[in-house]
Design an enzyme around this catalytic site. Structure first.
Site, PDB file in Angstrom:
ATOM      1  CE  LYS A   1      -2.395  -2.736  -0.438  1.00  0.00           C
ATOM      2  NZ  LYS A   1      -2.482  -4.201  -0.361  1.00  0.00           N
TER       3      LYS A   1
ATOM      4  N   GLY B   1      10.088 -21.628  15.811  1.00  0.00           N
ATOM      5  CA  GLY B   1       9.310 -22.433  16.749  1.00  0.00           C
ATOM      6  C   GLY B   1       9.017 -23.788  16.138  1.00  0.00           C
TER       7      GLY B   1
ATOM      8  CB  THR C   1       3.301 -20.810  10.709  1.00  0.00           C
ATOM      9  OG1 THR C   1       2.329 -21.815  10.380  1.00  0.00           O
ATOM     10  CG2 THR C   1       3.892 -21.128  12.072  1.00  0.00           C
TER      11      THR C   1
ATOM     12  N   GLY D   1      -4.398 -11.933 -10.471  1.00  0.00           N
ATOM     13  CA  GLY D   1      -5.220 -11.919  -9.258  1.00  0.00           C
ATOM     14  C   GLY D   1      -4.933 -10.643  -8.482  1.00  0.00           C
TER      15      GLY D   1
ATOM     16  CD  GLU E   1      -3.408  -4.874  -3.681  1.00  0.00           C
ATOM     17  OE1 GLU E   1      -2.340  -5.024  -3.042  1.00  0.00           O
ATOM     18  OE2 GLU E   1      -4.535  -4.889  -3.135  1.00  0.00           O
TER      19      GLU E   1
ATOM     20  CB  VAL F   1       2.751 -19.592 -17.619  1.00  0.00           C
ATOM     21  CG1 VAL F   1       4.261 -19.534 -17.704  1.00  0.00           C
ATOM     22  CG2 VAL F   1       2.184 -18.206 -17.497  1.00  0.00           C
TER      23      VAL F   1
ATOM     24  CB  ALA G   1      -4.317  -8.708   7.055  1.00  0.00           C
TER      25      ALA G   1
ATOM     26  CG  HIS H   1     -24.744  16.045  -2.000  1.00  0.00           C
ATOM     27  ND1 HIS H   1     -24.549  15.261  -3.117  1.00  0.00           N
ATOM     28  CD2 HIS H   1     -24.690  17.337  -2.420  1.00  0.00           C
ATOM     29  CE1 HIS H   1     -24.401  16.040  -4.172  1.00  0.00           C
ATOM     30  NE2 HIS H   1     -24.477  17.303  -3.776  1.00  0.00           N
TER      31      HIS H   1
HETATM   32  P1  FAD Z   1       1.601 -14.144   8.273  1.00  0.00           P
HETATM   33  O1  FAD Z   1       1.345 -12.700   8.192  1.00  0.00           O
HETATM   34  O2  FAD Z   1       2.167 -14.823   7.083  1.00  0.00           O
HETATM   35  O3  FAD Z   1       2.586 -14.344   9.514  1.00  0.00           O
HETATM   36  C1  FAD Z   1       3.140 -15.570   9.833  1.00  0.00           C
HETATM   37  C2  FAD Z   1       4.383 -15.338  10.655  1.00  0.00           C
HETATM   38  O4  FAD Z   1       4.796 -16.560  11.195  1.00  0.00           O
HETATM   39  C3  FAD Z   1       5.575 -14.813   9.824  1.00  0.00           C
HETATM   40  O5  FAD Z   1       6.115 -13.679  10.451  1.00  0.00           O
HETATM   41  C4  FAD Z   1       6.557 -15.971   9.851  1.00  0.00           C
HETATM   42  O6  FAD Z   1       7.910 -15.554   9.835  1.00  0.00           O
HETATM   43  C5  FAD Z   1       6.203 -16.642  11.156  1.00  0.00           C
HETATM   44  N1  FAD Z   1       6.570 -18.049  11.218  1.00  0.00           N
HETATM   45  C6  FAD Z   1       6.303 -19.018  10.308  1.00  0.00           C
HETATM   46  N2  FAD Z   1       6.744 -20.201  10.741  1.00  0.00           N
HETATM   47  C7  FAD Z   1       7.309 -19.982  11.954  1.00  0.00           C
HETATM   48  C8  FAD Z   1       7.925 -20.806  12.903  1.00  0.00           C
HETATM   49  N3  FAD Z   1       8.037 -22.138  12.731  1.00  0.00           N
HETATM   50  N4  FAD Z   1       8.396 -20.233  14.038  1.00  0.00           N
HETATM   51  C9  FAD Z   1       8.282 -18.909  14.242  1.00  0.00           C
HETATM   52  N5  FAD Z   1       7.689 -18.079  13.388  1.00  0.00           N
HETATM   53  C10 FAD Z   1       7.208 -18.609  12.263  1.00  0.00           C
HETATM   54  N6  FAD Z   1      -4.238  -9.043   3.097  1.00  0.00           N
HETATM   55  C11 FAD Z   1      -5.154  -8.084   3.334  1.00  0.00           C
HETATM   56  O7  FAD Z   1      -6.107  -8.316   4.069  1.00  0.00           O
HETATM   57  N7  FAD Z   1      -5.022  -6.835   2.784  1.00  0.00           N
HETATM   58  C12 FAD Z   1      -4.006  -6.524   1.954  1.00  0.00           C
HETATM   59  O8  FAD Z   1      -3.919  -5.399   1.476  1.00  0.00           O
HETATM   60  C13 FAD Z   1      -3.044  -7.520   1.669  1.00  0.00           C
HETATM   61  N8  FAD Z   1      -2.008  -7.248   0.853  1.00  0.00           N
HETATM   62  C14 FAD Z   1      -1.079  -8.221   0.607  1.00  0.00           C
HETATM   63  C15 FAD Z   1      -0.041  -7.927  -0.265  1.00  0.00           C
HETATM   64  C16 FAD Z   1       0.918  -8.879  -0.547  1.00  0.00           C
HETATM   65  C17 FAD Z   1       2.037  -8.548  -1.497  1.00  0.00           C
HETATM   66  C18 FAD Z   1       0.846 -10.156   0.085  1.00  0.00           C
HETATM   67  C19 FAD Z   1       1.899 -11.187  -0.163  1.00  0.00           C
HETATM   68  C20 FAD Z   1      -0.187 -10.460   0.956  1.00  0.00           C
HETATM   69  C21 FAD Z   1      -1.172  -9.491   1.211  1.00  0.00           C
HETATM   70  N9  FAD Z   1      -2.247  -9.756   2.049  1.00  0.00           N
HETATM   71  C22 FAD Z   1      -3.199  -8.790   2.277  1.00  0.00           C
HETATM   72  C23 FAD Z   1      -2.417 -11.064   2.714  1.00  0.00           C
HETATM   73  C24 FAD Z   1      -1.942 -10.978   4.184  1.00  0.00           C
HETATM   74  O9  FAD Z   1      -0.594 -10.556   4.195  1.00  0.00           O
HETATM   75  C25 FAD Z   1      -2.092 -12.314   4.849  1.00  0.00           C
HETATM   76  O10 FAD Z   1      -3.423 -12.777   4.711  1.00  0.00           O
HETATM   77  C26 FAD Z   1      -1.761 -12.213   6.342  1.00  0.00           C
HETATM   78  O11 FAD Z   1      -0.454 -11.737   6.530  1.00  0.00           O
HETATM   79  C27 FAD Z   1      -1.935 -13.555   7.038  1.00  0.00           C
HETATM   80  O12 FAD Z   1      -1.639 -13.406   8.382  1.00  0.00           O
HETATM   81  P2  FAD Z   1      -1.108 -14.616   9.268  1.00  0.00           P
HETATM   82  O13 FAD Z   1      -0.984 -14.067  10.639  1.00  0.00           O
HETATM   83  O14 FAD Z   1      -1.941 -15.802   9.047  1.00  0.00           O
HETATM   84  O15 FAD Z   1       0.326 -14.988   8.682  1.00  0.00           O
HETATM   85  P1  NAI Z   2      -4.701 -14.859  -6.345  1.00  0.00           P
HETATM   86  O1  NAI Z   2      -5.307 -16.159  -6.027  1.00  0.00           O
HETATM   87  O2  NAI Z   2      -5.424 -13.616  -5.985  1.00  0.00           O
HETATM   88  O3  NAI Z   2      -4.421 -14.762  -7.901  1.00  0.00           O
HETATM   89  C1  NAI Z   2      -3.660 -15.707  -8.588  1.00  0.00           C
HETATM   90  C2  NAI Z   2      -4.056 -15.662 -10.048  1.00  0.00           C
HETATM   91  O4  NAI Z   2      -3.148 -16.459 -10.779  1.00  0.00           O
HETATM   92  C3  NAI Z   2      -5.454 -16.211 -10.289  1.00  0.00           C
HETATM   93  O5  NAI Z   2      -6.192 -15.269 -11.032  1.00  0.00           O
HETATM   94  C4  NAI Z   2      -5.208 -17.506 -11.065  1.00  0.00           C
HETATM   95  O6  NAI Z   2      -6.224 -17.782 -12.005  1.00  0.00           O
HETATM   96  C5  NAI Z   2      -3.876 -17.194 -11.741  1.00  0.00           C
HETATM   97  N1  NAI Z   2      -3.076 -18.372 -12.068  1.00  0.00           N
HETATM   98  C6  NAI Z   2      -2.880 -19.479 -11.328  1.00  0.00           C
HETATM   99  N2  NAI Z   2      -2.052 -20.331 -11.973  1.00  0.00           N
HETATM  100  C7  NAI Z   2      -1.714 -19.747 -13.134  1.00  0.00           C
HETATM  101  C8  NAI Z   2      -0.894 -20.111 -14.236  1.00  0.00           C
HETATM  102  N3  NAI Z   2      -0.253 -21.284 -14.246  1.00  0.00           N
HETATM  103  N4  NAI Z   2      -0.776 -19.266 -15.289  1.00  0.00           N
HETATM  104  C9  NAI Z   2      -1.441 -18.080 -15.286  1.00  0.00           C
HETATM  105  N5  NAI Z   2      -2.232 -17.672 -14.261  1.00  0.00           N
HETATM  106  C10 NAI Z   2      -2.359 -18.490 -13.213  1.00  0.00           C
HETATM  107  O7  NAI Z   2      -3.235 -14.908  -5.701  1.00  0.00           O
HETATM  108  P2  NAI Z   2      -2.122 -13.788  -5.555  1.00  0.00           P
HETATM  109  O8  NAI Z   2      -2.426 -12.618  -6.414  1.00  0.00           O
HETATM  110  O9  NAI Z   2      -0.829 -14.484  -5.707  1.00  0.00           O
HETATM  111  O10 NAI Z   2      -2.286 -13.354  -4.060  1.00  0.00           O
HETATM  112  C11 NAI Z   2      -2.213 -14.328  -3.013  1.00  0.00           C
HETATM  113  C12 NAI Z   2      -3.147 -13.998  -1.918  1.00  0.00           C
HETATM  114  O11 NAI Z   2      -2.649 -12.930  -1.137  1.00  0.00           O
HETATM  115  C13 NAI Z   2      -4.512 -13.517  -2.391  1.00  0.00           C
HETATM  116  O12 NAI Z   2      -5.360 -14.586  -2.716  1.00  0.00           O
HETATM  117  C14 NAI Z   2      -4.994 -12.769  -1.222  1.00  0.00           C
HETATM  118  O13 NAI Z   2      -5.563 -13.665  -0.318  1.00  0.00           O
HETATM  119  C15 NAI Z   2      -3.728 -12.181  -0.632  1.00  0.00           C
HETATM  120  N6  NAI Z   2      -3.593 -10.781  -1.032  1.00  0.00           N
HETATM  121  C16 NAI Z   2      -4.559  -9.907  -0.644  1.00  0.00           C
HETATM  122  C17 NAI Z   2      -4.497  -8.599  -1.021  1.00  0.00           C
HETATM  123  C18 NAI Z   2      -5.585  -7.680  -0.626  1.00  0.00           C
HETATM  124  O14 NAI Z   2      -6.390  -8.050   0.201  1.00  0.00           O
HETATM  125  N7  NAI Z   2      -5.647  -6.475  -1.157  1.00  0.00           N
HETATM  126  C19 NAI Z   2      -3.387  -8.067  -1.799  1.00  0.00           C
HETATM  127  C20 NAI Z   2      -2.438  -9.079  -2.175  1.00  0.00           C
HETATM  128  C21 NAI Z   2      -2.551 -10.366  -1.769  1.00  0.00           C
END
Ligand code: FAD
Ligand code: NAI
Length: 468
Positions: free
Chosen positions: A51, A115, A144, A183, A188, A238, A322, A446
């Site tokens: 973000k 852990g 995790t 996706g 984003e 792909v 999250a 409004h």
């Molecule tokens: P995580 O946030 O993955 O945290 C898990 C933690 O556990 C990590 O710090 C890891 O190091 C730790 N861990 C793992 N194994 C061990 C172990 N054995 N011992 C100790 N520590 C360990 N979601 C949204 O809602 N809004 C968004 O805008 C959004 N944007 C995203 C953008 C990107 C690029 C990505 C990749 C994800 C995004 N997400 C978003 C998804 C969101 O980040 C995840 O859904 C969320 O972080 C999940 O939370 P969690 O607590 O389950 O795990």
């Molecule tokens: P995603 O599931 O949103 O999108 C993956 C895309 O890849 C899908 O559209 C799927 O059809 C496509 N795909 C799968 N296999 C493929 C292939 N072999 N060739 C071409 N296309 C293929 O997953 P993404 O974007 O990796 O994000 C992972 C997760 O992280 C999301 O599902 C979401 O839960 C979380 N996330 C949330 C955000 C938010 O809330 N704003 C921002 C970023 C991530």
């Protein structure tokens, strides 16, 4: 051996929230994080840094494309990638410190190290220097998280073929970024670099962008991203990717088997994420991950098959978001305290932070059709909104789906400026099982974007929108 009431493994939004809620409920709590910083994927390589870059790139894009129209003349802006990434890192470290402060404030013992289960009641923490310590707990919460899914035939070298983690710390603006998967991450981070001037080519397996959302959203989002010059290879699979020097070549096939070859300087692979339990030694606790790597939990308690061990967030079934992880974090702490909390999984909103933003809650039209539920639809275009015209953000639509008989709102799908914030109204309305008529009769300030929600509800109830 130190003994705790609750030990949380992982400090993402699921883990740290469950630790705080457990402490609030009077438990003696420890949290284990393998990295030096707290906050998990969301804070370090997910929600927050993405973000930060989305906001920075949007400022740049507006400065280049819309300041002049607003009557603001400036010298031609230039991207300073180093500063943009530095600012992002500052935002992240500020919030890392915030979580550490919250741990101290709530008297939560923090361990930095890997852990792993030693037994169903003990966890071994292995620190970076190799030393280890075993702690015991009455309750253990697995939080995790997840890691990016990788295709076995795509050589992710993290230099030219990258995941979202590397895309958040680029040293230069790609000339041509090939994005595999259109996706949420693709939309984003593809937007970030399209705004900064990259040519972006999306290769997507499904027939639309963000295919799990309502079809209208993907169609409209594609139109707005295409305006930045992006190419789309939808319904393409792909087949290979290779790096030669600074060039990446990606090959894909359409549904008829016709092959395309795309050359770029970077390729972002974002085809989903998989639950992460590596190194956790689930077997020592008597647990196994399922075929998709998830830890199975009981729907009513989020307890695993082993009493006293719970799992939450990305590592369990459901949306990888999250705020879903946070709700489950609170839920589990309250279950452990003997309370009877509740999560309405149908009302977890989903947001894509592109511009215009996409936000949705409840059922899509496709889901309602598949379930045979009769519904009414009311849409309102942003181009008919006074506020949208005043700001120049006229792309978008708010779509409300209501039960054909009872008028209860079943789904709200918005693409448009500030949709991410607007969706909260729909969540509240649906949590209270409001009808479209209920929302249509509520006063909306409004001129605001929220009037689109009122107008769409008016449209859903006997097509009586005032402004369209
Ligand atoms: P995580 O946030 O993955 O945290 C898990 C933690 O556990 C990590 O710090 C890891 O190091 C730790 N861990 C793992 N194994 C061990 C172990 N054995 N011992 C100790 N520590 C360990 N979601 C949204 O809602 N809004 C968004 O805008 C959004 N944007 C995203 C953008 C990107 C690029 C990505 C990749 C994800 C995004 N997400 C978003 C998804 C969101 O980040 C995840 O859904 C969320 O972080 C999940 O939370 P969690 O607590 O389950 O795990
Ligand atoms: P995603 O599931 O949103 O999108 C993956 C895309 O890849 C899908 O559209 C799927 O059809 C496509 N795909 C799968 N296999 C493929 C292939 N072999 N060739 C071409 N296309 C293929 O997953 P993404 O974007 O990796 O994000 C992972 C997760 O992280 C999301 O599902 C979401 O839960 C979380 N996330 C949330 C955000 C938010 O809330 N704003 C921002 C970023 C991530």
């Amino acid at each position: 051996m130190q003994d705790f009431d609750v030990v949380v493994i992982g400090s993402g939004p699921g883990g740290y929230v469950s630790a705080i809620r457990s402490a609030q409920l009077g438990f003696k709590v420890a949290i284990i994080e393998k990295y030096a910083v707290m906050g998990g994927t969301c804070l370090n390589v997910g929600c927050i840094p993405s973000k930060a870059l989305l906001d920075s790139s949007e400022h740049y894009y507006n400065a280049v494309h819309s300041f002049e129209e607003h009557g603001i003349d400036i010298a031609k802006p230039k991207v300073n990638m180093g500063q943009m990434i530095k600012r992002k890192a500052g935002v992240v470290s500020n919030l890392n410190a915030g979580i550490s402060y919250l741990m101290k404030k709530n008297k939560i013992t923090t361990f930095h190290g890997l852990g792993s289960f030693d037994s169903a009641k003990t966890v071994k923490v292995t620190k970076e220097d190799g030393s280890s310590e075993v702690i015991s707990a009455k309750n253990i919460i697995i939080a995790t998280g997840s890691k990016p899914t990788i295709l076995p035939f795509i050589p992710v070298d993290k230099e030219r073929i990258i995941t979202s983690t590397e895309a958040l710390k680029m040293k230069e603006v790609p000339k041509h970024l090939i994005v595999i998967g259109a996706g949420v991450i693709g939309a984003e981070l593809g937007s970030v670099y399209a705004r900064l001037g990259s040519k972006v080519s999306f290769i997507e397996f499904a027939d639309s962008m963000i295919p799990t959302m309502d079809k209208t959203m993907g169609k409209e989002l594609q139109k707005s991203i295409a305006k930045m010059g992006a190419d789309f290879y939808l319904s393409h699979k792909v087949t290979s990717a290779a790096v030669k020097g600074k060039e990446v070549t990606v090959k894909a096939q359409d549904s008829a088997g016709k092959e395309v070859e795309i050359k770029g300087d970077y390729c972002l692979v974002c085809i989903g994420r998989r639950p992460y339990t590596d190194g956790l030694n689930l077997a020592s606790a008597g647990l196994t991950a399922d075929e998709r790597g998830r830890v199975a939990v009981d729907e009513h308690t989020l307890q695993t098959s082993v009493p006293g061990i719970y799992a939450i967030g990305d590592v369990v079934r459901g949306a990888m978001l999250a705020h879903k992880a946070e709700e489950e974090g609170t839920f589990v702490a309250e279950v452990i305290a003997g309370q009877k909390p509740h999560i309405n999984y149908n009302l977890i909103p989903g947001v894509v932070y592109t511009w215009p933003e996409v936000a949705a809650v409840g059922k899509t039209e496709q889901e309602l059709k598949a379930a045979g539920i009769a519904y009414k639809e009311g849409s309102f275009p942003f181009k008919a909104l006074g506020r949208a015209i005043a700001s120049g953000d006229v792309d978008g639509v708010c779509k409300v789906l209501a039960d054909a008989t009872t008028d209860e709102i079943l789904g709200v799908h918005i693409i448009g400026a500030r949709a991410a914030d607007m969706i909260a109204e729909a969540v509240v309305a649906m949590e209270y099982r409001a009808s479209a008529e209920d929302v249509a009769r509520m006063s909306h300030a409004h001129p605001t974007y929220t009037e689109a929600m009122k107008e769409a509800c008016l449209a859903a109830t006997a097509k009586r929108s005032i402004h369209s």
